[in-house]
Design a protein around this motif. Structure first.
Motif, PDB file in Angstrom:
ATOM      1  N   VAL A   3       0.872  -1.215  -0.133  1.00 25.17           N
ATOM      2  CA  VAL A   3      -0.051   0.085  -0.096  1.00 25.17           C
ATOM      3  C   VAL A   3       0.778   1.363   0.098  1.00 25.17           C
ATOM      4  N   LEU A   4       2.067   1.237   0.850  1.00 23.36           N
ATOM      5  CA  LEU A   4       2.810   2.497   1.114  1.00 23.36           C
ATOM      6  C   LEU A   4       3.858   2.590   0.061  1.00 23.36           C
ATOM      7  N   ALA A   5       4.312   1.419  -0.356  1.00 25.65           N
ATOM      8  CA  ALA A   5       5.603   1.366  -1.360  1.00 25.65           C
ATOM      9  C   ALA A   5       5.815  -0.121  -1.924  1.00 25.65           C
ATOM     10  N   PRO A   6       6.502  -0.031  -3.050  1.00 25.39           N
ATOM     11  CA  PRO A   6       6.679  -1.424  -3.903  1.00 25.39           C
ATOM     12  C   PRO A   6       7.490  -2.179  -3.161  1.00 25.39           C
ATOM     13  N   ALA A   7       7.526  -3.628  -3.269  1.00 24.82           N
ATOM     14  CA  ALA A   7       8.143  -4.565  -2.394  1.00 24.82           C
ATOM     15  C   ALA A   7       9.634  -4.001  -2.541  1.00 24.82           C
ATOM     16  N   ALA A   8      10.485  -4.574  -1.354  1.00 25.05           N
ATOM     17  CA  ALA A   8      12.099  -4.379  -1.379  1.00 25.05           C
ATOM     18  C   ALA A   8      12.456  -5.279  -0.884  1.00 25.05           C
ATOM     19  N   PRO A   9      13.878  -5.723  -0.802  1.00 21.88           N
ATOM     20  CA  PRO A   9      14.439  -6.849  -0.327  1.00 21.88           C
ATOM     21  C   PRO A   9      14.639  -6.833   1.211  1.00 21.88           C
ATOM     22  N   ALA A  10      14.535  -8.031   1.690  1.00 20.29           N
ATOM     23  CA  ALA A  10      14.773  -7.893   3.312  1.00 20.29           C
ATOM     24  C   ALA A  10      16.325  -7.699   3.689  1.00 20.29           C
ATOM     25  N   THR A  11      16.237  -7.039   4.809  1.00 19.82           N
ATOM     26  CA  THR A  11      17.704  -6.736   5.262  1.00 19.82           C
ATOM     27  C   THR A  11      17.886  -7.347   6.625  1.00 19.82           C
ATOM     28  N   GLY A  12      17.191  -7.710   7.224  1.00 19.07           N
ATOM     29  CA  GLY A  12      17.587  -8.426   8.495  1.00 19.07           C
ATOM     30  C   GLY A  12      16.028  -8.970   9.610  1.00 19.07           C
ATOM     31  N   THR A  13      16.399  -9.837  10.324  1.00 18.66           N
ATOM     32  CA  THR A  13      15.153 -10.423  11.236  1.00 18.66           C
ATOM     33  C   THR A  13      15.137  -9.616  12.533  1.00 18.66           C
ATOM     34  N   LEU A  14      13.970  -8.889  12.748  1.00 15.81           N
ATOM     35  CA  LEU A  14      13.938  -8.416  14.142  1.00 15.81           C
ATOM     36  C   LEU A  14      13.697  -9.394  15.050  1.00 15.81           C
ATOM     37  N   ALA A  15      12.634 -10.240  14.848  1.00 13.29           N
ATOM     38  CA  ALA A  15      12.191 -11.492  15.939  1.00 13.29           C
ATOM     39  C   ALA A  15      11.337 -12.385  15.395  1.00 13.29           C
ATOM     40  N   THR A  16      11.266 -13.531  15.726  1.00  9.51           N
ATOM     41  CA  THR A  16      10.421 -14.448  15.168  1.00  9.51           C
ATOM     42  C   THR A  16       9.229 -14.870  16.186  1.00  9.51           C
ATOM     43  N   LEU A  17       8.216 -14.535  15.789  1.00  7.15           N
ATOM     44  CA  LEU A  17       6.911 -14.545  16.637  1.00  7.15           C
ATOM     45  C   LEU A  17       5.979 -15.572  16.262  1.00  7.15           C
ATOM     46  N   ALA A  18       5.301 -16.392  16.935  1.00  8.68           N
ATOM     47  CA  ALA A  18       3.839 -17.102  16.881  1.00  8.68           C
ATOM     48  C   ALA A  18       2.840 -16.701  17.374  1.00  8.68           C
ATOM     49  N   HIS A  19       1.747 -16.669  16.509  1.00  6.90           N
ATOM     50  CA  HIS A  19       0.484 -16.275  17.119  1.00  6.90           C
ATOM     51  C   HIS A  19      -0.512 -17.467  16.987  1.00  6.90           C
ATOM     52  N   LEU A  20      -0.814 -17.558  18.467  1.00  3.64           N
ATOM     53  CA  LEU A  20      -1.896 -18.729  18.663  1.00  3.64           C
ATOM     54  C   LEU A  20      -3.192 -18.251  19.170  1.00  3.64           C
ATOM     55  N   THR A  21      -4.101 -18.219  18.601  1.00  2.00           N
ATOM     56  CA  THR A  21      -5.289 -17.425  18.955  1.00  2.00           C
ATOM     57  C   THR A  21      -6.707 -18.139  18.767  1.00  2.00           C
ATOM     58  N   ASP A  22      -7.643 -17.924  19.589  1.00  2.00           N
ATOM     59  CA  ASP A  22      -9.036 -18.416  19.644  1.00  2.00           C
ATOM     60  C   ASP A  22      -9.017 -20.014  19.880  1.00  2.00           C
ATOM     61  N   ALA A  23      -8.199 -20.541  20.743  1.00  2.00           N
ATOM     62  CA  ALA A  23      -8.477 -21.894  21.068  1.00  2.00           C
ATOM     63  C   ALA A  23      -9.607 -22.348  21.612  1.00  2.00           C
ATOM     64  N   HIS A  24     -10.332 -21.495  22.340  1.00  2.28           N
ATOM     65  CA  HIS A  24     -11.658 -21.694  23.019  1.00  2.28           C
ATOM     66  C   HIS A  24     -11.783 -23.231  23.618  1.00  2.28           C
ATOM     67  N   VAL A  25     -10.804 -23.295  24.694  1.00  2.00           N
ATOM     68  CA  VAL A  25     -10.849 -24.610  25.132  1.00  2.00           C
ATOM     69  C   VAL A  25     -12.216 -24.414  26.092  1.00  2.00           C
ATOM     70  N   LEU A  26     -13.312 -25.292  26.108  1.00  4.30           N
ATOM     71  CA  LEU A  26     -14.313 -25.394  26.690  1.00  4.30           C
ATOM     72  C   LEU A  26     -14.635 -26.528  27.469  1.00  4.30           C
ATOM     73  N   ASP A  27     -15.670 -26.506  28.156  1.00  3.98           N
ATOM     74  CA  ASP A  27     -16.418 -27.522  29.164  1.00  3.98           C
ATOM     75  C   ASP A  27     -17.684 -27.817  28.033  1.00  3.98           C
ATOM     76  N   ALA A  28     -17.509 -28.946  27.461  1.00  3.09           N
ATOM     77  CA  ALA A  28     -18.408 -29.667  26.568  1.00  3.09           C
ATOM     78  C   ALA A  28     -19.735 -29.887  27.066  1.00  3.09           C
ATOM     79  N   GLN A  29     -19.733 -30.300  28.474  1.00  3.21           N
ATOM     80  CA  GLN A  29     -20.847 -30.424  29.142  1.00  3.21           C
ATOM     81  C   GLN A  29     -21.621 -29.714  29.907  1.00  3.21           C
ATOM     82  N   SER A  30     -20.961 -28.426  29.976  1.00  2.00           N
ATOM     83  CA  SER A  30     -21.621 -27.577  30.685  1.00  2.00           C
ATOM     84  C   SER A  30     -23.263 -26.954  30.735  1.00  2.00           C
ATOM     85  N   PRO A  31     -24.180 -27.097  31.850  1.00  2.00           N
ATOM     86  CA  PRO A  31     -25.040 -26.587  31.598  1.00  2.00           C
ATOM     87  C   PRO A  31     -25.253 -25.183  31.157  1.00  2.00           C
ATOM     88  N   ALA A  32     -24.290 -24.535  31.308  1.00  2.00           N
ATOM     89  CA  ALA A  32     -24.407 -22.863  30.783  1.00  2.00           C
ATOM     90  C   ALA A  32     -24.061 -22.789  29.225  1.00  2.00           C
TER      91      ALA A  32
END
Length: 427
Positions: A100-129
């Motif tokens: 959006v802001l500029a054309p693609a450019a070569p990578a110059t270095g790694t800042l950090a390596t992150l994992a994104h683990l979201t919406d696990a929704h661990v649930l009690d499948a037997q809950s009356p609620a």
């Protein structure tokens, strides 16, 4: 009568790490991605569509090409070509270049390596609620019953094993770690994240719920007797298992389901009475379709808790079944949830963390304490965010929230703060 599952597990259950670099948005052979400072404007206010490894429990399918060995959805995905609930391996999903802001450019270095683990929704499948019968009404209630819901803790453990194998510097747990604001759900989910023995059962150790073989309702998938058949699956899902836990530091983000019943209602004495009690409603009560079927959903579900507030009263008089009571299903208040997720937290789960000398991660809490699933900017958050950005110095910045900023109430106030900082890579 043979029945088929009506819904599929989310295809992206876990996200592999991404390498944030100053350069072109691309992915290398280790399934990492490069996010560039030059493309930050195209990412602000949007939930990043990150590719992930699908970890499927008990899914049948015809023989075909094998899934990618590293779990990357760049190379393969799971698809439901016939709409039957039986999955097969499908083609991969390519990255979407952000220029959006500029054309693609070569990578110059790694800042950090992150994992994104979201919406696990661990649930009690037997809950009356739980209100699984609402699923028959269609959107926005399709999350109230899923055929794989007895396996949510095991799926999270599998996702953790995949993330650990990739060795990220940091893991962001992106919110909705649990499904129904219950103490036993959060205790179980944290045990999976931190490692050790996990006891997924509730009640008296048996599975007692809508998926048991003796339930005559043709709407619910019963793995012991329905196709695809997996005899013993529900019993196995109740057994204690070991989770390896996440090896990297984990940053929690608060989601609506972590604080609210069904992600919509603020817990109160009445909802807790139902949750810990011995009476559950499995069948659709009379009169509900005309009141609920026309309910409009917001970008993150039901923004207006009034849509289902009357349902609680109806449940008290609707025909029900007797289930084992379980005191550990008590509902948590906001302060207790925040203290369990991140000890020492204040009234909001807003915080920042520097990852080395090159990156700052900022987490925003947009959950509505009074009810409703959509995001809400709380008083003081724009000024707090501006201060965190100013304190980042020359670091690049990533901002995480559970709900999208552009669809949250007063979200533009936060977006305008981000727009003024040239160091923000993405939100």
């Amino acid at each position: 009568m043979s029945r088929r599952p009506r819904h599929l597990a989310p295809r992206h259950l876990a996200h592999p790490p991404w390498e944030f670099r100053q350069g072109r948005a691309d992915r290398d052979t280790s399934a990492a991605a490069e996010v560039t400072a030059l493309t930050r404007r195209g990412l602000l206010g949007a939930s990043a569509a990150l590719a992930g490894a699908a970890l499927l429990a008990g899914c049948g399918g015809s023989a075909g090409p094998p899934a990618a060995g590293d779990g990357s959805t760049l190379r393969s995905t799971y698809v439901d070509p016939q709409g039957t609930g039986v999955l097969s391996v499908g083609p991969g999903e390519p990255l979407l270049a952000r220029t959006v802001l500029a054309p693609a450019a070569p990578a110059t270095g790694t800042l950090a390596t992150l994992a994104h683990l979201t919406d696990a929704h661990v649930l009690d499948a037997q809950s009356p609620a739980r209100v699984p019968f609402l699923d028959r009404l269609g959107a926005p209630f399709t999350s109230t019953f899923r055929p794989q819901e007895a396996l949510t803790a095991q799926v999270l453990a599998g996702a953790i094993a995949a993330v650990d194998a990739l060795g990220p510097d940091l893991v962001v747990q992106g919110g909705d770690l649990i499904d129904n604001a219950q103490a036993n759900e959060l205790t179980q989910a944290l045990a999976v994240l931190r490692g050790g023995r996990v006891g997924p059962s509730s009640g008296d150790g048996r599975y007692v719920g809508v998926q048991e073989a003796s339930d005559p309702d043709p709407f619910y998938y019963r793995p012991d007797v329905d196709s695809p058949r997996h005899p013993g699956l529900l019993a196995a899902a109740q057994r204690v298992f070991a989770s390896r836990g996440l090896e990297a530091m984990t940053l929690p983000v608060l989601g609506d389901h972590d604080l609210l019943v069904a992600g919509v209602l603020a817990p109160d004495a009445l909802t807790e009475q139902i949750a810990v009690g011995s009476r559950a409603v499995w069948d659709l009560p009379r009169g509900l379709p005309t009141r609920l079927s026309a309910t409009a959903a917001g970008p993150d579900g039901l923004n207006d808790p009034a849509a289902i507030e009357g349902l609680i009263t109806v449940l008290l008089s609707a025909p029900g079944v007797t289930v084992p009571a379980y005191a550990s299903r008590r509902e948590l208040d906001a302060a207790e949830v925040l203290s369990m997720l991140r000890p020492g937290s204040g009234p909001l789960l807003d915080y920042a963390l520097d990852v080395g000398d090159a990156l700052r991660v900022i987490v925003l809490d947009l959950v509505r304490r009074g009810g409703g699933s959509g995001g809400l900017v709380h008083p003081g958050q724009p000024a707090w965010l501006a201060a965190q950005l100013a304190g980042a110095g020359d670091r690049w910045v990533l901002v995480f929230s559970h709900q999208p900023l552009d669809s949250s109430a007063d979200g533009p106030a936060l977006l305008s703060v981000l727009d003024r900082s040239p160091r923000v890579l993405a939100a």
